[in-house]
Write a protein that holds these residues in place. Structure first.
Motif, PDB file in Angstrom:
ATOM      1  N   THR A 120       0.797  -1.149  -0.017  1.00 32.34           N
ATOM      2  CA  THR A 120       0.129   0.052  -0.002  1.00 32.34           C
ATOM      3  C   THR A 120       0.747   1.203  -0.010  1.00 32.34           C
ATOM      4  OG1 THR A 120      -1.864  -1.057   1.392  1.00 32.34           O
ATOM      5  CG2 THR A 120      -1.822   1.270   1.267  1.00 32.34           C
ATOM      6  N   LYS A 123       2.631   1.618  -3.594  1.00 32.85           N
ATOM      7  CA  LYS A 123       1.727   2.176  -4.272  1.00 32.85           C
ATOM      8  C   LYS A 123       1.312   3.577  -4.038  1.00 32.85           C
ATOM      9  CE  LYS A 123      -2.553   1.462  -6.704  1.00 32.85           C
ATOM     10  NZ  LYS A 123      -3.820   0.632  -6.534  1.00 32.85           N
ATOM     11  N   ALA A 124       1.275   4.141  -3.018  1.00 33.27           N
ATOM     12  CA  ALA A 124       1.007   5.471  -2.630  1.00 33.27           C
ATOM     13  C   ALA A 124       2.044   6.384  -2.997  1.00 33.27           C
ATOM     14  CB  ALA A 124       0.387   5.672  -1.246  1.00 33.27           C
ATOM     15  N   LYS A 129       6.634  10.436  -5.294  1.00 37.06           N
ATOM     16  CA  LYS A 129       5.861  11.024  -4.467  1.00 37.06           C
ATOM     17  C   LYS A 129       6.618  11.362  -3.240  1.00 37.06           C
ATOM     18  CE  LYS A 129       1.397  10.401  -6.664  1.00 37.06           C
ATOM     19  NZ  LYS A 129      -0.155   9.759  -6.477  1.00 37.06           N
ATOM     20  N   GLU A 135      -0.591  11.979   6.119  1.00 38.55           N
ATOM     21  CA  GLU A 135      -1.029  11.559   4.738  1.00 38.55           C
ATOM     22  C   GLU A 135      -0.880  10.047   4.742  1.00 38.55           C
ATOM     23  OE1 GLU A 135      -0.029  15.427   1.965  1.00 38.55           O
ATOM     24  OE2 GLU A 135       1.535  13.960   2.279  1.00 38.55           O
ATOM     25  N   LEU A 136       0.028   9.338   5.293  1.00 46.65           N
ATOM     26  CA  LEU A 136       0.305   7.980   5.208  1.00 46.65           C
ATOM     27  C   LEU A 136      -0.688   7.250   6.144  1.00 46.65           C
ATOM     28  CD1 LEU A 136       4.250   7.503   4.937  1.00 46.65           C
ATOM     29  CD2 LEU A 136       2.457   7.415   3.026  1.00 46.65           C
ATOM     30  N   VAL A 139      -3.765   6.902   3.870  1.00 46.59           N
ATOM     31  CA  VAL A 139      -3.531   5.805   2.878  1.00 46.59           C
ATOM     32  C   VAL A 139      -3.810   4.586   3.445  1.00 46.59           C
ATOM     33  CG1 VAL A 139      -1.759   4.659   1.552  1.00 46.59           C
ATOM     34  CG2 VAL A 139      -2.127   7.354   1.515  1.00 46.59           C
TER      35      VAL A 139
END
Length: 349
Positions: A120, A123-124, A129, A135-136, A139
């Motif tokens: 995950t 991919k984020a 990025k 933010e994580l 996610v």
């Protein structure tokens, strides 16, 4: 070799006396890895070892990915270069994961959760990025992965140890994470003994005089592995036995110990203290009790010995420095401390 001389050789080999490095990455390359648990202090630890240093210059090197920050040894945050991060993690990550096993079990995280979390996060962060911790969290939660209590911290550490993520550029005062593949492209891995040898060479050449037990404590390796690494580099070192302990160090023909008093304001967790299992040699004998928590404080060093602690109060254009001296200093020593304060203030502004 007396304790004071032991400290003098260490502070010289650690490049705190008469530093020669011009860039932050040169310092980290020489030191191999530098504890960076206290971020502001860790930047000053690099600055101490440069001829001319400025905090913004070091922050820029970190932001540009010339220096990375990750869980690397024991496990604790460390600064490391992109070209060194993978072979060191290959060496240290298995022991860190084993040490964390009890915590993983307590909070109900296992390999299946770590695999899902790693995928995950990867991919984020695709496309170079860099995301902040909040933010994580978002996610992972959207992927149905629990982040409450200490789980989020464990998920990020595991992703670091699995060589999925590392530090990115800070956004304001917030840290970000990036894909390790974007900041440190993969290369042919070192064999286990090659990595042991390389880590031992970096440690003893930058931190000697030190014992094999010092090396094991600093690296988090077993004494057996630490001994293997040391055995492979002994030919390039000299040693001295003190009270039954063998200390190994580089042989410097150009070693010059300053005659005049010299002072330094060291940050918390500086390698001058943290890199050794026993630290009595670094403290002026009458102050051993007062300095018993030296690695958790910001030490004042005079003539290579801890003589007190310090703290800063930041203002817009300067920093006020408050000293807590364990005893009296003479005029020359006081002047040396004043010079050290000025050097630190210039580093910040």
């Amino acid at each position: 070799m007396k304790d004071h001389h032991l400290a003098s050789l260490r502070i010289y080999n650690q490049q705190i006396h008469n530093p020669q490095f011009k860039t932050p990455e040169d310092v980290v390359k020489y030191m191999v890895a530098m504890q960076a648990q206290d971020y502001a202090g860790a930047k000053w630890a690099i600055g101490l070892r440069m001829k001319i240093a400025n905090e913004n210059f070091i922050e820029q090197a970190i932001g540009d990915g010339k220096i990375l920050r990750t869980h690397l040894l024991r496990p604790t945050w460390h600064f490391v270069l992109p070209q060194d991060i993978r072979w060191i993690l290959n060496l240290t990550a298995p022991r860190i994961k084993a040490a964390n096993a009890g915590m993983y079990k307590k909070f109900g995280v296992d390999d299946a959760i770590f695999n899902k979390s790693n995928n995950t996060l990867a991919k984020a962060l695709e496309g170079d990025k860099q995301l902040t911790r909040p933010e994580l969290v978002d996610v992972l939660q959207k992927a149905g992965i629990a982040t409450d209590e200490l789980r989020f911290t464990m998920l990020l550490m595991q992703a670091e140890l699995d060589q999925v993520i590392c530090s990115g550029k800070r956004v304001g005062k917030q840290f970000t994470y990036a894909l390790l593949d974007d900041r440190a492209p993969a290369y042919s891995p070192l064999k286990h003994e090659e990595a042991l040898t390389k880590l031992a060479a970096g440690y003893f050449n930058s931190r000697g005089p030190a014992t094999v037990h010092d090396f094991a404590a600093w690296s988090g390796l077993t004494v057996t592995d630490a001994t293997t690494g040391l055995e492979n580099i002994k030919a390039g070192l000299i040693n001295e036995v003190i009270e039954g302990k063998t200390y190994w160090m580089p042989d410097h023909e150009d070693l010059i110990i300053p005659k005049n008093p010299k002072a330094h304001l060291l940050p918390m967790y500086d390698e001058f203290a943290i890199a050794y299992k026993h630290r009595d040699a670094l403290v002026k004998p009458p102050y051993l009790e007062q300095a018993r928590h030296v690695i958790f404080e910001q030490p004042i060093i005079v003539d290579d010995q801890v003589v007190g602690t310090w703290r800063r109060t930041l203002k817009k254009t300067t920093a006020d420095i408050t000293l807590n001296l364990f005893g009296k200093l003479n005029k020359t020593q006081t002047k040396a401390v004043e010079t050290a304060i000025t050097r630190y203030q210039k580093f910040l502004f």
